[in-house]
Design an enzyme around this catalytic site. Structure first.
Site, mmCIF file in Angstrom:
data_model
loop_
_atom_site.group_PDB
_atom_site.id
_atom_site.type_symbol
_atom_site.label_atom_id
_atom_site.label_comp_id
_atom_site.label_asym_id
_atom_site.label_seq_id
_atom_site.Cartn_x
_atom_site.Cartn_y
_atom_site.Cartn_z
ATOM 1 N N ASP A 9 38.653 -9.823 76.847
ATOM 2 C CA ASP A 9 37.502 -9.349 76.273
ATOM 3 C C ASP A 9 37.039 -10.375 75.202
ATOM 4 O O ASP A 9 37.817 -10.753 74.417
ATOM 5 C CB ASP A 9 37.594 -8.108 75.809
ATOM 6 C CG ASP A 9 36.472 -7.423 75.465
ATOM 7 O OD1 ASP A 9 35.918 -6.604 76.121
ATOM 8 O OD2 ASP A 9 35.344 -7.998 74.604
ATOM 9 N N ASP A 12 31.475 -9.570 79.521
ATOM 10 C CA ASP A 12 32.508 -10.424 78.772
ATOM 11 C C ASP A 12 33.902 -9.926 79.144
ATOM 12 O O ASP A 12 34.577 -10.260 77.925
ATOM 13 C CB ASP A 12 32.023 -10.375 77.342
ATOM 14 C CG ASP A 12 32.547 -9.174 76.579
ATOM 15 O OD1 ASP A 12 32.697 -8.069 77.170
ATOM 16 O OD2 ASP A 12 32.820 -9.213 75.534
ATOM 17 N N GLU A 13 34.188 -9.316 79.971
ATOM 18 C CA GLU A 13 35.575 -8.780 80.068
ATOM 19 C C GLU A 13 36.099 -9.054 81.392
ATOM 20 O O GLU A 13 35.226 -8.850 82.485
ATOM 21 C CB GLU A 13 35.850 -7.324 79.726
ATOM 22 C CG GLU A 13 35.047 -6.464 80.192
ATOM 23 C CD GLU A 13 35.091 -5.044 79.836
ATOM 24 O OE1 GLU A 13 36.320 -4.543 79.763
ATOM 25 O OE2 GLU A 13 34.279 -4.433 79.676
HETATM 26 P P1 TTP Z 1 31.607 -5.848 73.838
HETATM 27 O O1 TTP Z 1 32.921 -6.406 74.542
HETATM 28 O O2 TTP Z 1 31.644 -4.194 73.859
HETATM 29 O O3 TTP Z 1 31.266 -6.177 72.321
HETATM 30 P P2 TTP Z 1 31.348 -7.520 71.766
HETATM 31 O O4 TTP Z 1 31.967 -8.715 72.549
HETATM 32 O O5 TTP Z 1 30.006 -7.885 71.167
HETATM 33 O O6 TTP Z 1 32.364 -7.380 70.395
HETATM 34 P P3 TTP Z 1 34.056 -7.193 70.687
HETATM 35 O O7 TTP Z 1 34.616 -7.936 69.776
HETATM 36 O O8 TTP Z 1 34.169 -5.801 69.805
HETATM 37 O O9 TTP Z 1 34.402 -7.136 72.014
HETATM 38 O O10 TTP Z 1 30.374 -6.056 74.891
HETATM 39 C C1 TTP Z 1 30.059 -7.460 75.263
HETATM 40 C C2 TTP Z 1 28.753 -7.774 75.027
HETATM 41 O O11 TTP Z 1 27.967 -6.747 75.832
HETATM 42 C C3 TTP Z 1 27.916 -7.813 73.675
HETATM 43 O O12 TTP Z 1 28.466 -8.987 73.403
HETATM 44 C C4 TTP Z 1 26.689 -7.478 73.845
HETATM 45 C C5 TTP Z 1 26.640 -6.688 75.247
HETATM 46 N N1 TTP Z 1 26.587 -5.093 74.782
HETATM 47 C C6 TTP Z 1 25.199 -4.543 74.911
HETATM 48 O O13 TTP Z 1 24.181 -5.317 75.034
HETATM 49 N N2 TTP Z 1 25.034 -3.312 74.453
HETATM 50 C C7 TTP Z 1 25.921 -2.555 74.125
HETATM 51 O O14 TTP Z 1 25.960 -1.346 73.647
HETATM 52 C C8 TTP Z 1 27.308 -3.020 74.166
HETATM 53 C C9 TTP Z 1 28.539 -2.310 73.683
HETATM 54 C C10 TTP Z 1 27.453 -4.517 74.485
HETATM 55 MG MG MG Z 2 33.589 -8.241 73.760
#
Ligand code: TTP
Ligand code: MG
Length: 358
Positions: free
Chosen positions: A9, A115-116
């Site tokens: 992720d 992103d995962e």
């Molecule tokens: P996430 O992996 O949930 O968040 P992140 O990568 O920003 O942070 P983390 O380090 O905690 O993993 O989500 C990935 C991307 O998806 C995030 O950068 C933006 C998008 N996203 C949204 O647009 N709305 C949301 O509510 C979430 C959770 C994510």
């Molecule tokens: Mg993330």
């Protein structure tokens, strides 16, 4: 055979890409999301980098509140938040590059969101597994200058929770024999799928930690949450999850059509035909064990044999007969008026098809 599953992720994904591409923002709190419009903006935060998270800002927070947090921080002499609208196309390109990197190390890769991804590693010792996880993280960093967090476990559930365990830039390996203990002290929300509603139902019964869920019997859980989710929770609380990696949309389709005894443009008759075609298609789809479909199409052949096919691809995917019926109806309606049938022709055949399955 025991499985070894990885989950990668990206850290603060959208914000991290912006920070990378605009070095002048380095070290500043960054929010990607809706326009804050001086505190009056509607819409929400997509993501915040870790500096902005120190201000209390997180994904899905109203952008107006993020603005207020920034104003408060300014009063305390801290830097103001940089608000950016983001560039989704760029994030999708970076995302595709990352998946390509993971594919070099694993033959079975499931992209789970922008992103995962999950990936499967087989026939490796613990040390080798950790080495590969490190290599993937390093290659992502070298090629994309972005940090990621990786979790390794005996199934998708453990791998995902493990990748979140030491964010950002983390690497956590959980062996099968340690999986249950790993989960025990965590809050119930750590289990993917437990949202506010399930959490509330559990906390009403003084269940706050994953280990507390194990005090409920399988019957107790299915009584509260229904058979499917109750049984899944029973297993998940024990670190058990047999769900497979889903690697590709299957290029398959299921369709049915009906040629009428007599050409017709009678709305009730055609709607009923659509209804039964959708039901047949859906029951075949279910019988074959698929979970989701993406594209719905209908074919209309007029009395003069002119044939039109109209399709709709759903954002994300669908899994219910209700959606199939709704979308089928939306596609059929224009055939009763000028939009698709300006000469008010009679219909001799109607077909329904769904495509792209998971
Ligand atoms: P996430 O992996 O949930 O968040 P992140 O990568 O920003 O942070 P983390 O380090 O905690 O993993 O989500 C990935 C991307 O998806 C995030 O950068 C933006 C998008 N996203 C949204 O647009 N709305 C949301 O509510 C979430 C959770 C994510
Ligand atoms: Mg993330």
């Amino acid at each position: 055979m025991e499985r070894i599953i990885g989950h990668l992720d990206m850290d603060a994904f959208f914000a991290a890409v912006e920070e990378r591409d605009r070095p002048e923002l380095n070290g500043l709190p960054i929010v990607v999301g809706a326009d804050p419009d001086g505190g009056y903006g509607r819409g929400v935060v997509s993501t915040a980098n870790y500096k902005a998270r120190e201000y209390g800002i997180h994904s899905a927070l109203p952008i107006s509140r993020a603005w207020r947090f920034s104003e408060e921080a300014k009063k305390q002499g801290k830097p103001a938040v940089i608000f950016l609208r983001g560039n989704f196309k760029k994030y999708e390109e970076v995302s595709a590059n990352i998946i390509e990197i993971i594919k070099k190390y694993s033959e079975t890769v499931e992209q789970a969101s922008i992103d995962e991804a999950y990936f499967e590693l087989i026939w490796l010792s613990d040390n080798q597994v950790e080495e590969i996880a490190k290599k993937i993280k390093e290659e992502v960093y070298e090629k994309e200058k972005l940090t990621s967090s990786v979790g390794i476990g005996p199934n998708k559930l453990i791998a995902k929770i493990a990748s979140d365990f030491k964010k950002p830039d983390g690497l956590t390996v959980v062996r099968a024999e340690d999986a249950e203990k790993f989960l025990e002290p965590m809050g119930v929300r750590k289990i993917p799928g437990i949202g506010p509603k399930t959490e509330e139902a559990l906390s009403a019964r003084k269940i706050f930690l994953i280990k507390d869920i194990k005090n409920l019997s399988k019957e107790g859980l299915t009584g509260l949450f229904g058979k499917k989710w109750g049984e899944a929770l029973y297993d998940k609380a024990r670190g058990i999850d047999n769900s497979p990696l889903v690697t590709e949309w299957e290029a398959k389709s299921i369709g049915e059509q009906e040629t009428f005894q007599k050409d017709t443009i009678e709305i009730n008759f055609l709607m009923e035909s659509l209804d039964s075609l959708c039901k047949n298609v859906f029951s075949r789809f279910e019988k074959e064990g698929f979970l989701n479909f993406r594209t719905i199409s209908i074919t209309v052949r007029f009395a003069d044999f002119e044939t039109k096919t109209r399709a709709h691809t759903i954002k994300g995917s669908a899994s219910s007969l209700k959606i199939l019926l709704q979308e089928g109806m939306k596609l059929l309606m224009p055939f009763f008026d000028k939009r698709e049938n300006p000469h008010h022709k009679q219909v001799r055949l109607l077909g329904v098809r769904i495509e792209k399955f998971l």
